[in-house]
Design a protein around this motif. Structure first.
Motif, PDB file in Angstrom:
ATOM      1  N   THR A   1      -6.783 -45.830 -15.769  1.00 13.58           N
ATOM      2  CA  THR A   1      -6.543 -44.419 -16.001  1.00 13.58           C
ATOM      3  C   THR A   1      -6.003 -43.825 -14.708  1.00 13.58           C
ATOM      4  OG1 THR A   1      -8.371 -44.354 -17.574  1.00 13.58           O
ATOM      5  CG2 THR A   1      -7.593 -42.243 -16.714  1.00 13.58           C
ATOM      6  N   ILE A   2      -4.697 -43.545 -14.686  1.00 11.41           N
ATOM      7  CA  ILE A   2      -4.044 -43.002 -13.505  1.00 11.41           C
ATOM      8  C   ILE A   2      -4.063 -41.479 -13.620  1.00 11.41           C
ATOM      9  CG2 ILE A   2      -1.933 -42.960 -12.124  1.00 11.41           C
ATOM     10  CD1 ILE A   2      -3.233 -45.744 -12.374  1.00 11.41           C
ATOM     11  N   VAL A   3      -4.532 -40.810 -12.556  1.00 10.75           N
ATOM     12  CA  VAL A   3      -4.624 -39.355 -12.560  1.00 10.75           C
ATOM     13  C   VAL A   3      -3.997 -38.782 -11.296  1.00 10.75           C
ATOM     14  CG1 VAL A   3      -6.727 -39.267 -13.968  1.00 10.75           C
ATOM     15  CG2 VAL A   3      -6.910 -39.347 -11.480  1.00 10.75           C
ATOM     16  N   THR A   4      -3.585 -37.535 -11.393  1.00 10.02           N
ATOM     17  CA  THR A   4      -3.157 -36.750 -10.243  1.00 10.02           C
ATOM     18  C   THR A   4      -4.021 -35.500 -10.237  1.00 10.02           C
ATOM     19  OG1 THR A   4      -0.894 -37.567 -10.427  1.00 10.02           O
ATOM     20  CG2 THR A   4      -1.240 -35.555  -9.129  1.00 10.02           C
ATOM     21  N   VAL A   5      -4.727 -35.267  -9.137  1.00 13.12           N
ATOM     22  CA  VAL A   5      -5.640 -34.127  -9.033  1.00 13.12           C
ATOM     23  C   VAL A   5      -5.201 -33.269  -7.848  1.00 13.12           C
ATOM     24  CG1 VAL A   5      -8.046 -33.406  -8.728  1.00 13.12           C
ATOM     25  CG2 VAL A   5      -7.523 -35.477 -10.013  1.00 13.12           C
TER      26      VAL A   5
ATOM     27  N   THR B   1      -6.411 -44.234  -9.344  1.00 13.50           N
ATOM     28  CA  THR B   1      -7.106 -44.731 -10.526  1.00 13.50           C
ATOM     29  C   THR B   1      -8.460 -44.040 -10.660  1.00 13.50           C
ATOM     30  OG1 THR B   1      -6.075 -46.894 -10.199  1.00 13.50           O
ATOM     31  CG2 THR B   1      -7.980 -46.815 -11.656  1.00 13.50           C
ATOM     32  N   LEU B   2      -8.711 -43.436 -11.813  1.00 11.90           N
ATOM     33  CA  LEU B   2      -9.977 -42.760 -12.084  1.00 11.90           C
ATOM     34  C   LEU B   2     -10.974 -43.762 -12.654  1.00 11.90           C
ATOM     35  CD1 LEU B   2     -11.537 -40.056 -12.243  1.00 11.90           C
ATOM     36  CD2 LEU B   2     -10.679 -39.837 -14.583  1.00 11.90           C
ATOM     37  N   THR B   3     -12.161 -43.804 -12.042  1.00 10.56           N
ATOM     38  CA  THR B   3     -13.240 -44.662 -12.522  1.00 10.56           C
ATOM     39  C   THR B   3     -14.534 -43.852 -12.537  1.00 10.56           C
ATOM     40  OG1 THR B   3     -13.742 -45.459 -10.299  1.00 10.56           O
ATOM     41  CG2 THR B   3     -12.197 -46.774 -11.597  1.00 10.56           C
TER      42      THR B   3
ATOM     43  N   ILE C   1     -12.047 -41.537  -7.592  1.00 16.59           N
ATOM     44  CA  ILE C   1     -10.633 -41.906  -7.603  1.00 16.59           C
ATOM     45  C   ILE C   1     -10.382 -42.901  -6.474  1.00 16.59           C
ATOM     46  CG2 ILE C   1      -8.250 -41.117  -7.287  1.00 16.59           C
ATOM     47  CD1 ILE C   1      -9.108 -38.403  -8.384  1.00 16.59           C
ATOM     48  N   LYS C   2      -9.809 -44.050  -6.823  1.00  8.98           N
ATOM     49  CA  LYS C   2      -9.307 -44.975  -5.798  1.00  8.98           C
ATOM     50  C   LYS C   2      -7.857 -44.558  -5.579  1.00  8.98           C
ATOM     51  CE  LYS C   2      -8.528 -49.738  -4.545  1.00  8.98           C
ATOM     52  NZ  LYS C   2      -8.576 -51.139  -4.964  1.00  8.98           N
ATOM     53  N   ALA C   3      -7.600 -43.911  -4.443  1.00 12.27           N
ATOM     54  CA  ALA C   3      -6.314 -43.266  -4.209  1.00 12.27           C
ATOM     55  C   ALA C   3      -5.214 -44.258  -3.889  1.00 12.27           C
ATOM     56  CB  ALA C   3      -6.446 -42.251  -3.081  1.00 12.27           C
ATOM     57  N   PHE C   4      -4.030 -43.999  -4.462  1.00 10.98           N
ATOM     58  CA  PHE C   4      -2.796 -44.692  -4.091  1.00 10.98           C
ATOM     59  C   PHE C   4      -2.039 -43.828  -3.089  1.00 10.98           C
ATOM     60  CE2 PHE C   4      -2.678 -45.830  -8.838  1.00 10.98           C
ATOM     61  CZ  PHE C   4      -3.535 -46.893  -8.679  1.00 10.98           C
ATOM     62  N   GLU C   5      -2.095 -42.505  -3.318  1.00  7.02           N
ATOM     63  CA  GLU C   5      -1.356 -41.554  -2.495  1.00  7.02           C
ATOM     64  C   GLU C   5      -2.201 -40.305  -2.285  1.00  7.02           C
ATOM     65  OE1 GLU C   5       1.321 -41.483  -5.523  1.00  7.02           O
ATOM     66  OE2 GLU C   5       2.473 -43.197  -4.839  1.00  7.02           O
ATOM     67  N   VAL C   6      -2.134 -39.761  -1.080  1.00  6.13           N
ATOM     68  CA  VAL C   6      -2.791 -38.498  -0.742  1.00  6.13           C
ATOM     69  C   VAL C   6      -1.804 -37.701   0.091  1.00  6.13           C
ATOM     70  CG1 VAL C   6      -4.694 -37.387   0.504  1.00  6.13           C
ATOM     71  CG2 VAL C   6      -5.096 -39.530  -0.720  1.00  6.13           C
ATOM     72  N   GLY C   7      -1.638 -36.434  -0.239  1.00  2.00           N
ATOM     73  CA  GLY C   7      -0.736 -35.593   0.542  1.00  2.00           C
ATOM     74  C   GLY C   7      -1.205 -34.162   0.548  1.00  2.00           C
TER      75      GLY C   7
END
Length: 181
Positions: free
Chosen positions: A4-8, A80-82, A98-104
């Motif tokens: 489950t890919i999320v953007t928060v 990825t949301l877990t 969330i195991k982050a791929f990107e943070v900005g």
């Protein structure tokens, strides 16, 4: 795999914590995302409930996050949301993670000056981040770099260096795209 890919979008709720594990270095922080809506009856914005989530950032991303992000910063996190579950005295508990791929940083709410890692070797090291304190230290093999001042950023200085755009407006490869029929 059905991740489950999320953007928060939200604010950092506590200072990032960096630690080294047997699986590598990780940086964790808590994030709050509060939904807002416009109430036509009162002509004001009204806050809805707040979504709290723990964010984990591994290796190079974690080093960059610990050097760049602090409590209160508006950020955008994609990953990825877990659900993290554990047993407690009161029974089974769980919370989102969330195991982050990107943070900005959320640039709709402020400005930032970006500093790119200078080489592939920079990606393999800790990027000048003291893993114990999370403080940024300049690398000995890295030349000092001056960054544009706030006045220069406000004046609209888009490029640092040669002063040229990435592509000329006269470039023949910039033909118009066909309209959708």
């Amino acid at each position: 795999m059905n991740d489950t890919i999320v953007t928060v979008v939200g604010n950092v709720a506590d200072d990032p914590r960096r630690k080294t594990t047997q699986n590598g270095a990780v940086t964790n922080f808590r994030m709050a995302s509060t939904a807002r809506r416009f109430d036509a009856a009162t002509q004001t914005y009204v806050d809805s409930g707040t979504f709290w989530v723990d964010v984990e950032c591994w290796n190079t991303l974690g080093g960059n996050v610990s050097a760049s992000v602090s409590k209160g910063d508006p950020v955008i996190v994609r990953g990825t949301l877990t659900t993290h579950s554990w047993d407690s005295d009161t029974g089974r508990r769980s919370k989102p993670q969330i195991k982050a791929f990107e943070v900005g940083h959320d640039l709709t709410r402020g400005r930032a000056v970006f500093r790119r890692d200078r080489s592939e070797r920079a990606l393999e090291r800790t990027d000048g981040v003291d893993t114990a304190t999370g403080e940024l230290h300049p690398q000995a093999d890295e030349p000092a770099q001056e960054y544009p001042s706030s006045e220069e950023l406000r004046a609209g200085r888009d490029y640092v260096g040669e002063g040229e755009t990435l592509t000329s407006a006269e470039d023949p490869d910039l033909s118009q795209e066909p309209a959708n029929a």
